[in-house]
Design a protein around this motif. Structure first.
Motif, mmCIF file in Angstrom:
data_model
loop_
_atom_site.group_PDB
_atom_site.id
_atom_site.type_symbol
_atom_site.label_atom_id
_atom_site.label_comp_id
_atom_site.label_asym_id
_atom_site.label_seq_id
_atom_site.Cartn_x
_atom_site.Cartn_y
_atom_site.Cartn_z
ATOM 1 N N TYR A 29 37.820 -15.577 33.114
ATOM 2 C CA TYR A 29 37.250 -16.595 31.989
ATOM 3 C C TYR A 29 38.140 -17.503 32.656
ATOM 4 O O TYR A 29 37.136 -18.869 33.279
ATOM 5 C CB TYR A 29 38.122 -16.519 30.706
ATOM 6 N N TYR A 54 28.689 -30.083 27.905
ATOM 7 C CA TYR A 54 28.378 -29.046 27.619
ATOM 8 C C TYR A 54 27.636 -28.663 26.234
ATOM 9 O O TYR A 54 26.123 -28.624 26.613
ATOM 10 C CB TYR A 54 29.188 -27.335 27.953
ATOM 11 N N MET A 126 27.883 -16.442 36.882
ATOM 12 C CA MET A 126 27.447 -15.695 35.797
ATOM 13 C C MET A 126 26.343 -14.461 36.207
ATOM 14 O O MET A 126 26.170 -13.601 36.436
ATOM 15 C CB MET A 126 27.361 -16.793 34.769
ATOM 16 N N TYR A 130 26.151 -11.266 36.380
ATOM 17 C CA TYR A 130 25.340 -10.212 35.831
ATOM 18 C C TYR A 130 24.943 -9.497 36.531
ATOM 19 O O TYR A 130 24.420 -7.839 36.475
ATOM 20 C CB TYR A 130 24.379 -10.665 35.042
ATOM 21 N N PHE A 141 28.400 -6.133 27.703
ATOM 22 C CA PHE A 141 29.645 -8.143 27.294
ATOM 23 C C PHE A 141 28.995 -9.083 26.806
ATOM 24 O O PHE A 141 30.240 -9.092 25.722
ATOM 25 C CB PHE A 141 28.499 -8.205 28.872
ATOM 26 N N TRP A 142 27.997 -8.545 25.861
ATOM 27 C CA TRP A 142 27.913 -9.789 24.950
ATOM 28 C C TRP A 142 28.244 -9.279 23.601
ATOM 29 O O TRP A 142 28.988 -9.718 23.215
ATOM 30 C CB TRP A 142 25.869 -10.358 24.820
ATOM 31 N N LEU A 145 32.487 -9.351 22.765
ATOM 32 C CA LEU A 145 32.208 -10.630 22.897
ATOM 33 C C LEU A 145 32.169 -11.396 21.311
ATOM 34 O O LEU A 145 32.927 -12.135 20.619
ATOM 35 C CB LEU A 145 31.551 -12.231 23.954
ATOM 36 N N ARG A 161 22.057 -22.180 20.184
ATOM 37 C CA ARG A 161 20.552 -21.220 21.042
ATOM 38 C C ARG A 161 19.005 -21.461 20.101
ATOM 39 O O ARG A 161 18.426 -22.498 19.882
ATOM 40 C CB ARG A 161 20.058 -19.792 20.464
ATOM 41 N N ILE B 18 22.380 -16.649 30.924
ATOM 42 C CA ILE B 18 23.698 -17.576 31.482
ATOM 43 C C ILE B 18 25.015 -18.295 30.248
ATOM 44 O O ILE B 18 25.650 -18.081 30.452
ATOM 45 C CB ILE B 18 23.158 -18.309 32.784
ATOM 46 N N ARG B 19 23.762 -18.818 29.767
ATOM 47 C CA ARG B 19 24.927 -19.693 28.837
ATOM 48 C C ARG B 19 25.010 -19.113 27.528
ATOM 49 O O ARG B 19 26.316 -19.493 27.478
ATOM 50 C CB ARG B 19 23.381 -21.327 28.036
ATOM 51 N N ARG B 20 24.257 -18.122 27.517
ATOM 52 C CA ARG B 20 24.500 -17.281 26.481
ATOM 53 C C ARG B 20 26.476 -16.363 26.674
ATOM 54 O O ARG B 20 27.133 -16.557 25.877
ATOM 55 C CB ARG B 20 23.493 -16.305 25.844
ATOM 56 N N GLY B 21 25.905 -15.807 27.511
ATOM 57 C CA GLY B 21 27.814 -15.785 28.190
ATOM 58 C C GLY B 21 28.152 -16.235 28.067
ATOM 59 O O GLY B 21 29.788 -16.878 28.195
ATOM 60 N N VAL B 22 28.357 -17.461 29.363
ATOM 61 C CA VAL B 22 29.234 -18.348 29.178
ATOM 62 C C VAL B 22 29.897 -19.119 27.450
ATOM 63 O O VAL B 22 30.745 -18.869 27.462
ATOM 64 C CB VAL B 22 28.882 -19.798 28.880
ATOM 65 N N GLU B 23 29.253 -19.193 26.783
ATOM 66 C CA GLU B 23 29.448 -19.798 25.324
ATOM 67 C C GLU B 23 30.391 -18.728 25.083
ATOM 68 O O GLU B 23 31.119 -18.816 24.246
ATOM 69 C CB GLU B 23 28.171 -19.401 24.409
ATOM 70 N N LEU B 24 29.568 -17.125 24.685
ATOM 71 C CA LEU B 24 30.357 -15.564 23.917
ATOM 72 C C LEU B 24 31.445 -15.732 24.899
ATOM 73 O O LEU B 24 32.657 -15.414 24.166
ATOM 74 C CB LEU B 24 29.463 -15.046 24.052
ATOM 75 N N LEU B 25 31.784 -15.685 26.385
ATOM 76 C CA LEU B 25 33.182 -15.797 26.479
ATOM 77 C C LEU B 25 33.950 -17.033 26.283
ATOM 78 O O LEU B 25 35.097 -16.545 26.122
ATOM 79 C CB LEU B 25 32.328 -16.021 28.548
ATOM 80 N N TYR B 26 33.911 -18.229 26.541
ATOM 81 C CA TYR B 26 34.681 -19.301 25.937
ATOM 82 C C TYR B 26 34.963 -18.932 24.382
ATOM 83 O O TYR B 26 36.204 -19.211 23.948
ATOM 84 C CB TYR B 26 33.442 -20.809 25.704
#
Lengths: 164, 164
Positions: A29, A54, A126, A130, A141-142, A145, A161, B18-26
């Motif tokens: 992070y 964002y 990212m 990936y 990963f998803w 989280l 989404r 990518i956005r899904r990863g960014v968001e879930l990580l956040y």
DNA sequence: GAGATGGGACAGCCATATTGACGTATATAG
DNA sequence: CTATATACGTCAATATGGCTGTCCCATCTC
């Protein structure tokens, strides 16, 4: 498989795996978010500004209260950030059509350009992660989280989404 | 499968992933870290204190400069946190044996107890996420996060395990 | 002895968050 | 129509956790 005896406590045995997850999450992070700091700093903006940009980019016509829920900060904290972004013309607002008390938030052209530029750094990092991990890893990963996010918040995140 | 034509740009098509990863990580990171705030607040401590406690617990006899590298903050910022933790007797220091300029950091009994208590919250959340996602997902979770961490930092993170 | 390194300290600054109280416009229920 | 709730904004004060720049001492290394 005559394994002698099961562990006294599964939780104890898993401690190392847990710590590994905590640490990787922290460093992963940190590294991802650090990657946009330089770009923000040249504009005199901070991470708080980016988060607003964002989410507004992600869900145009977001209302202030929806953004507040996403960011989980106070109205006052968001207020400063939003005011600044509006003054700099990265964001514009319109009254809601059904409810005119609402302010619908939307990026201006330059706001969208800025968000896209900042996103480029996130995407590169990212996407590299990936690619290196492989597609099978991405799903895992998803999933982990998602498991960290309370059920009541998951719909909000998913809404980025569908509901955008 | 006569799919007409490949995407113009793979990067563009992957944007949503990518956005899904960014968001879930956040949100995942936020929720995990939030889970110890209440415990810290009752003691008048902050997250900065916890990070120091955590890494010292993880790697006893850590030196100040090693901790600085892990936390990636300035000496001054760390100084305040460390001073407070020492005053409250959560941490104790000893001069290094080979290099007496060094201060080796170590948790006291009460520091260890505090760290363990705070870790409990992290463990519960992370264990629940692991369990829900399944063991296969956990590996993917780790791999992607490792990909987000620069190579030169990975050994430092790995050192929490071996070098401790 | 000279210079590098580990650690500490002072002063001041900034970004981002907090709380609590209050105000205004609009929506909605009775 | 009135009452109440909601969406948004704003004032003032405060806390946390970062930062820079500068200087210091002890100790290690050459």
């Amino acid at each position: 498989m005559a394994v002698p005896s099961p562990p006294a406590s599964p939780l104890f045995l898993r401690e190392d795996e847990i710590r590994r997850g905590v640490e990787l999450l922290y460093f992963g992070y940190s590294n991802l978010t650090n990657s946009i700091d330089a770009g923000l700093a040249t504009l005199g903006l901070g991470r708080a500004h980016h988060r607003a940009l964002y989410f507004i980019s992600r869900q145009p016509d977001l209302t202030v209260s929806e953004l507040l829920k996403l960011l989980a900060i106070t109205k006052q904290s968001l207020g400063r950030v939003l005011t600044e972004l509006i003054e700099r013309e990265y964001i514009e607002t319109r009254p809601g059509q059904r409810d005119r008390r609402q302010k619908l938030l939307r990026l201006t052209a330059s706001g969208a350009a800025l968000e896209a530029e900042l996103f480029r750094a996130l995407r590169e990092k990212m996407a590299a992660a990936y690619a290196q991990a492989g597609q099978g890893s991405v799903t895992g990963f998803w999933r982990v989280l998602e498991g960290l996010i309370p059920v009541e918040d998951l719909s909000m995140v998913a809404g980025l989404r569908s509901g955008g």
